[in-house]
Design a protein around this motif. Structure first.
Motif, mmCIF file in Angstrom:
data_model
loop_
_atom_site.group_PDB
_atom_site.id
_atom_site.type_symbol
_atom_site.label_atom_id
_atom_site.label_comp_id
_atom_site.label_asym_id
_atom_site.label_seq_id
_atom_site.Cartn_x
_atom_site.Cartn_y
_atom_site.Cartn_z
ATOM 1 N N ALA A 1 0.017 -3.172 -10.889
ATOM 2 C CA ALA A 1 0.738 -2.649 -9.724
ATOM 3 C C ALA A 1 0.927 -3.789 -8.736
ATOM 4 C CB ALA A 1 -0.022 -1.483 -9.098
ATOM 5 N N ASN A 2 1.951 -4.568 -8.969
ATOM 6 C CA ASN A 2 2.201 -5.770 -8.183
ATOM 7 C C ASN A 2 3.490 -5.654 -7.387
ATOM 8 O OD1 ASN A 2 -0.043 -6.940 -9.423
ATOM 9 N ND2 ASN A 2 1.180 -8.001 -10.967
ATOM 10 N N ASN A 3 3.545 -6.399 -6.290
ATOM 11 C CA ASN A 3 4.781 -6.574 -5.520
ATOM 12 C C ASN A 3 5.366 -5.253 -5.023
ATOM 13 O OD1 ASN A 3 5.058 -9.548 -5.889
ATOM 14 N ND2 ASN A 3 5.219 -8.950 -8.048
ATOM 15 N N ASN A 4 4.508 -4.287 -4.729
ATOM 16 C CA ASN A 4 4.960 -3.057 -4.105
ATOM 17 C C ASN A 4 4.966 -3.230 -2.590
ATOM 18 O OD1 ASN A 4 5.106 -1.099 -6.504
ATOM 19 N ND2 ASN A 4 3.109 -2.077 -6.753
ATOM 20 N N LYS A 5 5.848 -2.514 -1.912
ATOM 21 C CA LYS A 5 6.034 -2.739 -0.486
ATOM 22 C C LYS A 5 4.795 -2.360 0.310
ATOM 23 C CE LYS A 5 9.157 -1.707 3.350
ATOM 24 N NZ LYS A 5 10.409 -1.005 3.766
ATOM 25 N N PHE A 6 4.151 -1.236 -0.049
ATOM 26 C CA PHE A 6 2.995 -0.787 0.719
ATOM 27 C C PHE A 6 1.702 -0.883 -0.090
ATOM 28 C CE2 PHE A 6 6.565 1.706 2.645
ATOM 29 C CZ PHE A 6 6.604 0.991 3.834
ATOM 30 N N TYR A 7 1.496 -0.006 -1.037
ATOM 31 C CA TYR A 7 0.216 0.087 -1.726
ATOM 32 C C TYR A 7 0.364 -0.225 -3.216
ATOM 33 C CZ TYR A 7 -0.804 2.748 2.509
ATOM 34 O OH TYR A 7 -0.947 3.135 3.818
ATOM 35 N N GLY A 8 -0.548 -1.040 -3.725
ATOM 36 C CA GLY A 8 -0.626 -1.204 -5.163
ATOM 37 C C GLY A 8 -1.194 0.049 -5.813
ATOM 38 N N ILE A 9 -2.421 0.398 -5.454
ATOM 39 C CA ILE A 9 -3.071 1.628 -5.916
ATOM 40 C C ILE A 9 -3.607 2.345 -4.682
ATOM 41 C CG2 ILE A 9 -4.912 2.621 -7.321
ATOM 42 C CD1 ILE A 9 -4.762 0.100 -9.086
ATOM 43 N N TYR A 10 -3.252 3.617 -4.530
ATOM 44 C CA TYR A 10 -3.628 4.391 -3.350
ATOM 45 C C TYR A 10 -4.313 5.671 -3.820
ATOM 46 C CZ TYR A 10 -2.852 6.315 1.424
ATOM 47 O OH TYR A 10 -2.988 6.827 2.691
ATOM 48 N N ILE A 11 -5.552 5.884 -3.387
ATOM 49 C CA ILE A 11 -6.313 7.096 -3.722
ATOM 50 C C ILE A 11 -6.559 7.833 -2.417
ATOM 51 C CG2 ILE A 11 -8.408 8.005 -4.778
ATOM 52 C CD1 ILE A 11 -8.578 5.415 -6.387
ATOM 53 N N TYR A 12 -5.985 9.028 -2.316
ATOM 54 C CA TYR A 12 -5.840 9.657 -1.004
ATOM 55 C C TYR A 12 -6.269 11.116 -1.009
ATOM 56 C CZ TYR A 12 -3.317 11.392 3.147
ATOM 57 O OH TYR A 12 -2.995 11.979 4.327
ATOM 58 N N PHE A 13 -6.985 11.495 0.007
ATOM 59 C CA PHE A 13 -7.301 12.870 0.388
ATOM 60 C C PHE A 13 -8.107 13.636 -0.666
ATOM 61 C CE2 PHE A 13 -6.230 17.423 1.174
ATOM 62 C CZ PHE A 13 -6.890 17.528 2.388
ATOM 63 N N GLU A 14 -9.411 13.506 -0.536
ATOM 64 C CA GLU A 14 -10.338 14.268 -1.370
ATOM 65 C C GLU A 14 -10.060 14.076 -2.855
ATOM 66 O OE1 GLU A 14 -10.731 18.316 -0.107
ATOM 67 O OE2 GLU A 14 -11.099 17.765 1.983
ATOM 68 N N SER A 15 -10.000 12.818 -3.222
ATOM 69 C CA SER A 15 -9.780 12.456 -4.624
ATOM 70 C C SER A 15 -10.988 11.641 -5.101
ATOM 71 C CB SER A 15 -8.480 11.658 -4.769
ATOM 72 O OG SER A 15 -7.365 12.451 -4.425
ATOM 73 N N PRO A 16 -12.059 12.310 -5.516
ATOM 74 C CA PRO A 16 -13.293 11.619 -5.879
ATOM 75 C C PRO A 16 -13.419 11.372 -7.379
ATOM 76 C CG PRO A 16 -13.734 13.951 -5.724
ATOM 77 C CD PRO A 16 -12.254 13.771 -5.437
ATOM 78 N N ASN A 17 -14.405 10.540 -7.710
ATOM 79 C CA ASN A 17 -14.874 10.375 -9.091
ATOM 80 C C ASN A 17 -13.811 9.860 -10.046
ATOM 81 O OD1 ASN A 17 -17.676 11.433 -8.726
ATOM 82 N ND2 ASN A 17 -16.557 13.300 -8.174
ATOM 83 N N ASN A 18 -12.919 9.050 -9.546
ATOM 84 C CA ASN A 18 -11.986 8.351 -10.414
ATOM 85 C C ASN A 18 -12.588 7.016 -10.845
ATOM 86 O OD1 ASN A 18 -9.473 10.120 -10.188
ATOM 87 N ND2 ASN A 18 -9.979 9.770 -8.035
ATOM 88 N N ILE A 19 -12.155 6.532 -12.004
ATOM 89 C CA ILE A 19 -12.630 5.261 -12.537
ATOM 90 C C ILE A 19 -11.444 4.314 -12.656
ATOM 91 C CG2 ILE A 19 -13.664 4.116 -14.528
ATOM 92 C CD1 ILE A 19 -15.185 6.721 -15.082
ATOM 93 N N LEU A 20 -11.563 3.151 -12.044
ATOM 94 C CA LEU A 20 -10.518 2.130 -12.101
ATOM 95 C C LEU A 20 -11.113 0.869 -12.714
ATOM 96 C CD1 LEU A 20 -9.744 4.112 -9.671
ATOM 97 C CD2 LEU A 20 -8.373 2.204 -8.816
ATOM 98 N N ILE A 21 -10.636 0.493 -13.896
ATOM 99 C CA ILE A 21 -11.192 -0.640 -14.621
ATOM 100 C C ILE A 21 -10.067 -1.567 -15.067
ATOM 101 C CG2 ILE A 21 -12.486 -1.369 -16.661
ATOM 102 C CD1 ILE A 21 -13.988 1.257 -16.583
ATOM 103 N N GLY A 22 -10.206 -2.842 -14.718
ATOM 104 C CA GLY A 22 -9.319 -3.860 -15.255
ATOM 105 C C GLY A 22 -7.890 -3.792 -14.787
ATOM 106 N N ASN A 23 -7.639 -3.178 -13.648
ATOM 107 C CA ASN A 23 -6.279 -3.104 -13.119
ATOM 108 C C ASN A 23 -5.952 -4.349 -12.300
ATOM 109 O OD1 ASN A 23 -5.669 -0.144 -13.818
ATOM 110 N ND2 ASN A 23 -7.634 -0.019 -12.758
ATOM 111 N N LYS A 24 -4.663 -4.635 -12.173
ATOM 112 C CA LYS A 24 -4.204 -5.734 -11.340
ATOM 113 C C LYS A 24 -3.347 -5.185 -10.218
ATOM 114 C CE LYS A 24 -4.272 -9.167 -15.047
ATOM 115 N NZ LYS A 24 -3.483 -10.137 -15.853
ATOM 116 N N ALA A 25 -3.694 -5.517 -8.994
ATOM 117 C CA ALA A 25 -2.929 -5.076 -7.824
ATOM 118 C C ALA A 25 -2.746 -6.274 -6.905
ATOM 119 C CB ALA A 25 -3.647 -3.939 -7.107
ATOM 120 N N ASN A 26 -1.662 -6.989 -7.103
ATOM 121 C CA ASN A 26 -1.427 -8.250 -6.420
ATOM 122 C C ASN A 26 -0.123 -8.214 -5.632
ATOM 123 O OD1 ASN A 26 -3.712 -9.299 -7.842
ATOM 124 N ND2 ASN A 26 -2.394 -9.654 -9.617
ATOM 125 N N ASN A 27 -0.107 -8.967 -4.547
ATOM 126 C CA ASN A 27 1.119 -9.167 -3.752
ATOM 127 C C ASN A 27 1.677 -7.871 -3.176
ATOM 128 O OD1 ASN A 27 1.373 -12.094 -4.272
ATOM 129 N ND2 ASN A 27 1.714 -11.426 -6.386
#
Length: 376
Positions: free
Chosen positions: A283-309
Motif C-alpha cells: 500500500a504505497n503512494n496513497n494520498k492519506f493512509y497506507g493501511i487504516y484500522i478504524y473504529f472498534e476493529s480489534p485482533n487483526n494480524i498484519l504481517i509483512g506488509n509494505k506501506a511506504n510514501n
C-alpha cells in the motif's frame, strides 16, 4: 430444423417445446412477446439468430437442459436472454446490445456456461444471477451497464477472465457463498470494481477473490461489507478515487499479496472489522493512509506488509489488540500512528525514515507494546 424464418407480432416468434436435438438457425424474431423460446427442451442448437425489439429476446425455461445457444444477436429487447430453471446449457459468442433489462439473467438455474458473450449498452445488468449455483461465467466482455456481473443468493459459481468497463459497478455479489472471482478486469467503472455485501443478519462468506485487476474506478477497487471467511489474494486495486480495498463490519478474512497503490487510501478496515489477516500486501503512494484500522476493529494480524510514501503508513484509531509484525513502513509523513488504540503489539517492523514528522507516535503510544523494531 427451423431455419431462415422471419416472425413478427406473435406471442412466441419461435417456440421449441418438448423438443430434442433440433436446430434453430438463421431466423429473425421481431416485435414478438418472446422472440425464441426453449421450453422443457433438450440438446438443441440455437445458432445465428436475430431477436430484435421483443419483450424477451431468448427465453430458456422449465428445466431445459443441454442446449447450445451460439452466435445469436439480441438487440433492443426488454430482456436479451432469460433463463429460468435451466441447467447445463451453453451461451457462447452472443451479442447483447441496447436491451432494456439484463443481458443474460439466470434465475434458479444451475451448471450453465456463459462464455465469450458481448454485452454492451444494456439498461439492466450485463449478466445477472439469482438463486443459481455452479455456473461458469468466463471470457465475457461487458461495457456500459449498471452492473457488469451481479449475483444474489448464489452458490459455487465461477466468474473468471471477464472484462468489465464503464459500468457503475463491475462485479457485485450479495448474500452469496463459495463463489470464485478470478482473473477479471474490473477497471474504469464509475462506482466499484468488485463488491461483496451481506448484512448484520446474513453475512457474505467463503468466497475467493483472486488475481483480479480493479484499477481506476471512481469510488473503490474492492469493497466487502458484512463479510467473513473470504480470501482476497493477488489483486491489483490501484488509482481508485477513494479506497483500494475497503472492508466494513467484516471478520476473519484473509488479504494477501494485494497491491493498493495511488488511491486516496490503500487498505481500510472500518467499524468492527476484526480477526482479519493481512499478509504481504503493498500500500504505497496513497494520498492519506497506507493501511487504516478504524473504529472498534480489534485482533487483526498484519504481517509483512509494505506501506511506504503515504501521509500515514499505518494508522490505528479506536482499535485495540492488533498484532503488527515484519511490516516495512518507510518514507511516510507518519510511520505508525495510534489514536485511542491500546494493547497493540509491534514486533520486528521497519519504520524509518519518516519524511516529515515521526516514525512511531500517537496519543496512546505508552499503552501499546513492541520489540525488535528497527529503523534501517
Amino acid at each position: 430444423t427451423i431455419a431462415n424464418c422471419n416472425t413478427r407480432n406473435y406471442f412466441h416468434g419461435i417456440h421449441l417445446k418438448y423438443g430434442r436435438a433440433n436446430i434453430v438457425k438463421n431466423n429473425t424474431a421481431f416485435n414478438n412477446t418472446y422472440g425464441i423460446t426453449v421450453s422443457r427442451a433438450y440438446d438443441n442448437l440455437v445458432i445465428n439468430n436475430n431477436a430484435t425489439k421483443n419483450a424477451g429476446g431468448y427465453f430458456v425455461e422449465d428445466y431445459s437442459t443441454g442446449n447450445l445457444l451460439v452466435n445469436n444477436i439480441a438487440k433492443a429487447n426488454n430482456y436479451a436472454f432469460y433463463v429460468f430453471q435451466g441447467s447445463n446449457n451453453v451461451f457462447a459468442n452472443n451479442s447483447l446490445v441496447n436491451n432494456g433489462e439484463q443481458g443474460i439473467f439466470l434465475f434458479m438455474s444451475h451448471y450453465n456456461l456463459l462464455t465469450n458473450n458481448i454485452a454492451k449498452n444494456n439498461s439492466g445488468n450485463g449478466i445477472a444471477l439469482g438463486y443459481s449455483t455452479y455456473n461458469n461465467i468466463t471470457g465475457n466482455i461487458i461495457d456500459k451497464t449498471p452492473t457488469g456481473v451481479s449475483m444474489t443468493k448464489g452458490l459455487n459459481n465461477v466468474i473468471t477472465n471477464n472484462k468489465i468497463t464503464n459500468a457503475n459497478d463491475a462485479i457485485a455479489l450479495t448474500f452469496s457463498l463459495y463463489n470464485t472471482i478470478a482473473n477479471n478486469i474490473a477497471s474504469n467503472n464509475t462506482g466499484l470494481g468488485i463488491y461483496l455485501a451481506g448484512n448484520s443478519a446474513e453475512l457474505i462468506t467463503d468466497n475467493i477473490i483472486a488475481n483480479n485487476v480493479a484499477d481506476n474506478n471512481q469510488v473503490i477497487g474492492i469493497l466487502l461489507v458484512y463479510s467473513a471467511n473470504n480470501v482476497i489474494v493477488n489483486n491489483s486495486a490501484n488509482n481508485n478515487y477513494n479506497y483500494g480495498i475497503h472492508m466494513i463490519e467484516s471478520n476473519n478474512n484473509i488479504l494477501a499479496n494485494n497491491v493498493a497503490n495511488k488511491n486516496q487510501n490503500g487498505l481500510f478496515l472500518y467499524s468492527h472489522a476484526s480477526y482479519n489477516t493481512l499478509i504481504n500486501n503493498i500500500a504505497n503512494n496513497n494520498k492519506f493512509y497506507g493501511i487504516y484500522i478504524y473504529f472498534e476493529s480489534p485482533n487483526n494480524i498484519l504481517i509483512g506488509n509494505k506501506a511506504n510514501n503515504n501521509s500515514y503508513g499505518i494508522y490505528l484509531l479506536g482499535s485495540n489488540s492488533n498484532h503488527l509484525e515484519g511490516n516495512v513502513i518507510t518514507n511516510n509523513s507518519y510511520g505508525i500512528y495510534f489514536q485511542a488504540s491500546i494493547f497493540n503489539n509491534l514486533t520486528s517492523n521497519q519504520f524509518c525514515p519518516s519524511s516529515l514528522y515521526t516514525d512511531f507516535t500517537g496519543f496512546d503510544l505508552a499503552k501499546n507494546s513492541g520489540k525488535k523494531n528497527v529503523c534501517d
